[in-house]
Enzyme design. Structure first.
Site, PDB file in Angstrom:
ATOM      1  N   TYR A   1      -9.118  -2.120  -0.979  1.00  0.00           N
ATOM      2  CA  TYR A   1      -9.056  -2.432   0.451  1.00  0.00           C
ATOM      3  C   TYR A   1     -10.418  -2.205   1.113  1.00  0.00           C
ATOM      4  O   TYR A   1     -10.919  -3.059   1.840  1.00  0.00           O
ATOM      5  CB  TYR A   1      -7.984  -1.572   1.136  1.00  0.00           C
ATOM      6  CG  TYR A   1      -7.615  -2.075   2.512  1.00  0.00           C
ATOM      7  CD1 TYR A   1      -6.433  -2.772   2.728  1.00  0.00           C
ATOM      8  CD2 TYR A   1      -8.460  -1.873   3.605  1.00  0.00           C
ATOM      9  CE1 TYR A   1      -6.096  -3.255   3.978  1.00  0.00           C
ATOM     10  CE2 TYR A   1      -8.140  -2.354   4.859  1.00  0.00           C
ATOM     11  CZ  TYR A   1      -6.958  -3.046   5.048  1.00  0.00           C
ATOM     12  OH  TYR A   1      -6.633  -3.531   6.302  1.00  0.00           O
TER      13      TYR A   1
ATOM     14  N   PRO B   1      -3.661 -13.359   3.879  1.00  0.00           N
ATOM     15  CA  PRO B   1      -4.371 -12.396   4.732  1.00  0.00           C
ATOM     16  C   PRO B   1      -3.990 -10.926   4.521  1.00  0.00           C
ATOM     17  O   PRO B   1      -4.664 -10.045   5.050  1.00  0.00           O
ATOM     18  CB  PRO B   1      -4.013 -12.852   6.145  1.00  0.00           C
ATOM     19  CG  PRO B   1      -2.733 -13.602   6.002  1.00  0.00           C
ATOM     20  CD  PRO B   1      -2.762 -14.228   4.646  1.00  0.00           C
TER      21      PRO B   1
ATOM     22  N   TYR C   1       0.892  -1.358   7.828  1.00  0.00           N
ATOM     23  CA  TYR C   1       1.474  -2.416   6.991  1.00  0.00           C
ATOM     24  C   TYR C   1       2.912  -1.986   6.704  1.00  0.00           C
ATOM     25  O   TYR C   1       3.126  -0.978   6.027  1.00  0.00           O
ATOM     26  CB  TYR C   1       0.700  -2.553   5.678  1.00  0.00           C
ATOM     27  CG  TYR C   1      -0.666  -3.201   5.819  1.00  0.00           C
ATOM     28  CD1 TYR C   1      -1.766  -2.477   6.256  1.00  0.00           C
ATOM     29  CD2 TYR C   1      -0.849  -4.543   5.488  1.00  0.00           C
ATOM     30  CE1 TYR C   1      -3.018  -3.079   6.387  1.00  0.00           C
ATOM     31  CE2 TYR C   1      -2.099  -5.146   5.607  1.00  0.00           C
ATOM     32  CZ  TYR C   1      -3.177  -4.411   6.054  1.00  0.00           C
ATOM     33  OH  TYR C   1      -4.409  -5.009   6.171  1.00  0.00           O
TER      34      TYR C   1
ATOM     35  N   LYS D   1      -9.141  -9.832   2.979  1.00  0.00           N
ATOM     36  CA  LYS D   1     -10.292 -10.036   2.101  1.00  0.00           C
ATOM     37  C   LYS D   1     -11.094 -11.303   2.395  1.00  0.00           C
ATOM     38  O   LYS D   1     -12.223 -11.452   1.912  1.00  0.00           O
ATOM     39  CB  LYS D   1      -9.819 -10.112   0.630  1.00  0.00           C
ATOM     40  CG  LYS D   1      -9.353  -8.821   0.039  1.00  0.00           C
ATOM     41  CD  LYS D   1     -10.508  -7.869  -0.188  1.00  0.00           C
ATOM     42  CE  LYS D   1     -10.139  -6.519   0.329  1.00  0.00           C
ATOM     43  NZ  LYS D   1     -11.166  -5.632   0.692  1.00  0.00           N
TER      44      LYS D   1
HETATM   45  C1  PHB Z   1      -6.151  -8.716  11.747  1.00  0.00           C
HETATM   46  O1  PHB Z   1      -6.073  -9.875  12.175  1.00  0.00           O
HETATM   47  O2  PHB Z   1      -6.549  -7.787  12.447  1.00  0.00           O
HETATM   48  C2  PHB Z   1      -5.740  -8.438  10.346  1.00  0.00           C
HETATM   49  C3  PHB Z   1      -5.215  -9.450   9.558  1.00  0.00           C
HETATM   50  C4  PHB Z   1      -4.830  -9.174   8.252  1.00  0.00           C
HETATM   51  C5  PHB Z   1      -4.984  -7.895   7.754  1.00  0.00           C
HETATM   52  C6  PHB Z   1      -5.526  -6.891   8.536  1.00  0.00           C
HETATM   53  C7  PHB Z   1      -5.904  -7.166   9.841  1.00  0.00           C
HETATM   54  O3  PHB Z   1      -4.597  -7.611   6.485  1.00  0.00           O
END
Ligand code: PHB
Length: 392
Positions: free
Chosen positions: A386, A294, A202, A298
């Protein structure tokens, strides 16, 4: 006219998992999905499953391929100020971790089980309305194969997403909604290239947020913060890779591998909650009741938590005749929902660059990220949220 115990509107992960759990408890249900099977199996959503979601998929008999193909992750990297900082989930949460296994795969597994030995699952069934929510026998009106049909139920579960009709069964006068729309979107891509990292990254950067995720050892999933209204056609493959390179840049060794991009789509970001999640004999689950941005992944996990609570409540009703857990459904779920809303909002606003952001706001973001990097207590707060809180 058809009848069932639980009429489920929506054959996405929430509706399908609920159907599986009810089937295992010997409770009748029917699932009505408006799209066709291929659409449900290909709809791209986040790819992270919390421990509690994995536990329920396993115990319900839907964990076999997940255990074979899912990738266990013990942490994430936060990248900011040209540095990376790892958050160690098991070490900070007493052993909890997350799995990379896309929603598309969860849906495929649940659909296969449902069609093999589960309750009826109808694709391309267009629900028009839910009537009699405040009576003992609510009715779902829908069209399937060109014919108008009715399904009379003991209970109706609306798992039909943010744009579904079920939410409108709750009278406006009794409904409270809470919403935030963010001034940016995500451009998400799938690329045929092995991930450039072992765990998700991130990244906060002066150019905006970026996320490196993955789908398999050979497929990468990446996201870029872009302005609302962005047309993916304006982003050539080269422009996407160059921008990802710029946002993930750190001092030290790191290389982003490039490969053919197989899909590009722009996703809006929204936080939304409707309260209560139940009116009479209609209960809402998943995106029908709440949306999270996203960042933090979650959405699917919250939907799974709703239907775990719901399946327990229906099982209690069947075994003892007590509606106590069903009556508590909305309050039980909303406590978890608001925690996830806060966490998703926190991750989103800490990592993205608002178009109106002042240098002061940016310094606050960096200070917050520094704090998470420096303090095991601050890191544990992030890790617990998380990796997911246990379901009570
Ligand atoms: C994913 O699409 O792999 C994805 C999307 C949002 C997130 C983590 C992974 O926070």
């Amino acid at each position: 006219m058809h009848t069932t115990t639980v009429g489920i509107i929506g054959g996405g992960p929430a509706g399908l998992l609920l159907a599986r759990l009810l089937h295992n408890s010997g409770i009748d249900c029917v699932v009505l999905e408006s799209r066709d099977r291929a659409y449900v199996e290909q709809r791209q959503r986040a790819g992270i499953l919390e421990q509690a979601t994995v536990d329920v998929l396993r115990s319900s008999g839907a964990g076999e391929r997940l255990d074979r193909e899912g990738i266990v992750h013990d942490g994430i990297e936060l990248r900011f100020d040209r540095r990376g900082h790892r958050i160690d989930f098991p070490g900070l949460t007493g052993g909890r971790r997350v799995w990379i296994y896309a929603q598309t795969e969860v849906c495929k597994d649940l659909i296969a089980l449902q069609l093999a030995d589960g309750a009826p699952l109808l694709f391309e069934a267009q629900v028009h309305s839910v009537e009699g929510a405040d009576t003992d026998r609510p009715v779902i009106r829908y069209t399937h194969e060109g014919r108008e049909q009715t399904l009379t139920c003991d209970y109706v579960v609306g798992a039909d997403g943010f744009h579904g009709v079920a939410r409108s069964a709750i009278p406006e006068s009794l409904k409270r909604t809470y919403e935030r729309v963010y001034p940016y979107s995500w451009l998400g891509i799938l690329a045929d290239v092995p991930p450039s990292c072992d765990e998700l990254i991130y990244a906060h950067s002066p150019r905006g947020f970026a996320l490196h995720s993955m789908r398999s050892p050979t497929v990468s999933r990446l996201y870029l913060q872009v302005p609302n209204g962005t047309d993916p056609a304006d982003w050539s493959d080269e422009r996407i890779w160059d921008e990802l390179d710029a946002r993930f840049a750190i001092d030290g060794d790191w290389k982003l591998e490039r490969g053919p991009i197989t899909s590009k789509a722009v996703l809006p970001m929204r936080s939304f909650v409707t309260e209560p999640m139940r009116y009479g004999r209609v209960l809402l689950a998943g995106d029908a009741a709440h949306i999270v941005p996203p960042t933090g992944a979650k959405g699917l996990n919250l939907a799974a938590a709703d239907v775990i609570v719901l399946a327990r409540a229906f099982a209690r009703l069947k075994e003892t005749g007590s509606a106590e857990l069903l009556d508590a459904y909305s309050d039980t779920c909303l406590r978890r929902v608001w925690r996830a809303e806060h966490f998703s909002y926190f991750m989103t606003t800490t990592l993205h660059t608002d178009p109106d952001q002042s240098p002061f706001d940016t310094r606050l973001q960096i200070s917050q990220l520094d704090r998470v990097a420096a303090s095991p207590h601050a890191a544990a707060e992030l890790a617990e949220n998380y990796a997911g809180l246990p379901i009570g």
